[in-house]
Design an enzyme around this catalytic site. Sequence first.
Site, PDB file in Angstrom:
ATOM      1  N   ASP A 161     -36.039  -2.763  12.264  1.00  0.00           N
ATOM      2  CA  ASP A 161     -35.211  -2.181  13.329  1.00  0.00           C
ATOM      3  C   ASP A 161     -36.036  -1.930  14.594  1.00  0.00           C
ATOM      4  O   ASP A 161     -36.021  -0.810  15.145  1.00  0.00           O
ATOM      5  CB  ASP A 161     -34.576  -0.867  12.858  1.00  0.00           C
ATOM      6  CG  ASP A 161     -33.862  -0.990  11.521  1.00  0.00           C
ATOM      7  OD1 ASP A 161     -33.204  -2.030  11.297  1.00  0.00           O
ATOM      8  OD2 ASP A 161     -33.945  -0.047  10.702  1.00  0.00           O
ATOM      9  N   GLU A 217     -23.297  -2.291  13.556  1.00  0.00           N
ATOM     10  CA  GLU A 217     -24.359  -1.293  13.755  1.00  0.00           C
ATOM     11  C   GLU A 217     -25.350  -1.837  14.777  1.00  0.00           C
ATOM     12  O   GLU A 217     -25.174  -2.926  15.313  1.00  0.00           O
ATOM     13  CB  GLU A 217     -25.070  -0.990  12.428  1.00  0.00           C
ATOM     14  CG  GLU A 217     -25.752  -2.198  11.802  1.00  0.00           C
ATOM     15  CD  GLU A 217     -26.281  -1.923  10.392  1.00  0.00           C
ATOM     16  OE1 GLU A 217     -26.081  -0.825   9.847  1.00  0.00           O
ATOM     17  OE2 GLU A 217     -26.899  -2.849   9.819  1.00  0.00           O
TER      18      GLU A 217
HETATM   19  O1  FUB Z   1     -32.980   0.356   8.413  1.00  0.00           O
HETATM   20  C1  FUB Z   1     -31.849   1.019   7.890  1.00  0.00           C
HETATM   21  C2  FUB Z   1     -30.604   0.483   8.479  1.00  0.00           C
HETATM   22  O2  FUB Z   1     -30.506  -0.907   8.191  1.00  0.00           O
HETATM   23  C3  FUB Z   1     -30.543   0.546   9.979  1.00  0.00           C
HETATM   24  O3  FUB Z   1     -30.241   1.814  10.465  1.00  0.00           O
HETATM   25  C4  FUB Z   1     -29.523  -0.482  10.238  1.00  0.00           C
HETATM   26  O4  FUB Z   1     -29.431  -0.875  11.569  1.00  0.00           O
HETATM   27  C5  FUB Z   1     -29.967  -1.587   9.315  1.00  0.00           C
HETATM   28  O5  FUB Z   1     -30.992  -2.370   9.878  1.00  0.00           O
END
Ligand code: FUB
Length: 369
Positions: free
Chosen positions: A56, A266
Amino acid sequence: MRARMATAMALTGLSLMMASAAMAQGVASPPGTPAAAPDSRAYLAQPLTTEIFLADPSAHVFDGRIYVYGSHDIEAPAADDQPGKGYAMRDYRVLSMRIDGGDVRVHPVAFAVEDVPWADRQLWAPDAARINGRYQVYFPAKDHEGVFRIGVAVGDRPEGPFRPEAEPIAGAFSIDPGVFVDQDGAAYLYAGGIHGGQLQRWATGVYDPAAGNTDLNRPDDPALAPRVARLTPDGLALAEPVREVLIVDEAGKPLKGGDLDRRFFEAAWVHHYGGLYYLSYSTGETHNIAYATSTSPYGPFTWRGVILKPVEGWTTHHSVVEVEGRWKLFYHDTQGTNRNTLRSAKWTDLVHEADGTIRTIDPFVAAAP
Ligand code: FUB
């Protein structure tokens, strides 16, 4: 698409990520072990570091050096009693490097879940901003009731350490905070993620666990949208209630919940280029980084296309950053691990075309004969 077949076949959403660690095939290579790309292809880029797993990646340039804030992936016991439980990160590490990518350093722990009074677990994707000369990390974590909230931690140096505030940011919720500082200095906090990110539970503005672990299950209705609010001048609080960031199609109609190729899942990120605001995000189970543009940081944003095709691994998460006049995409994949929860950050060039579109990037290239 073929790249993530081994893991994606059994997965339908972040809600099922609790199963991912249990079902993942293969054993994680220790950092430092390279791996061949699947299907006789080659990776477009290599991990920024093999010292730790960093996912991320939110990158920023501070005083002529690149700082990458990301999730510090760790081996965690798999469990299936809760969405995303395998993503059990417990602290943050900051990576920095020269503008040309040299002199990569992985800095000591910037702060840990034990340092955050309100947080219980799962330090997911963070972002950072320099506000009034201080460095502030925005991060999601589950509180002691299992609700994802967003906190802020403050430091004097870009690599930390950072002092978390005692309470989460009032009025902010869900996951994946991204802070965009506009040309006039106003800072905006974007956030949200469906399925394991719990955004569906905030659809009415009040947390409702009965909303479940996926989305609203209304494919013909407008999709759940990320939230945005302007931050106060010190960056420690919201200056206004959050509002929805509408993403619309070419006809101005909101993207629908069933439009899995285009709708928001997301990883919201905003950058400004050529007079337009660009909102980019993960489409979740279709594994693209898509983007939309607007003339306002609040939107509505009109869907334009795909920045990054599916990487290896279930999740995809990125940042778009100008590095001394050249635009870069930071992203992650599961090279070397074949584990959705053990990811490595990478970077590559990003091109804005003259018509305002962004050239689509393939994270794989043909292998040399
Ligand atoms: O790394 C945990 C979660 O997985 C992140 O918050 C999301 O964006 C996905 O990459």
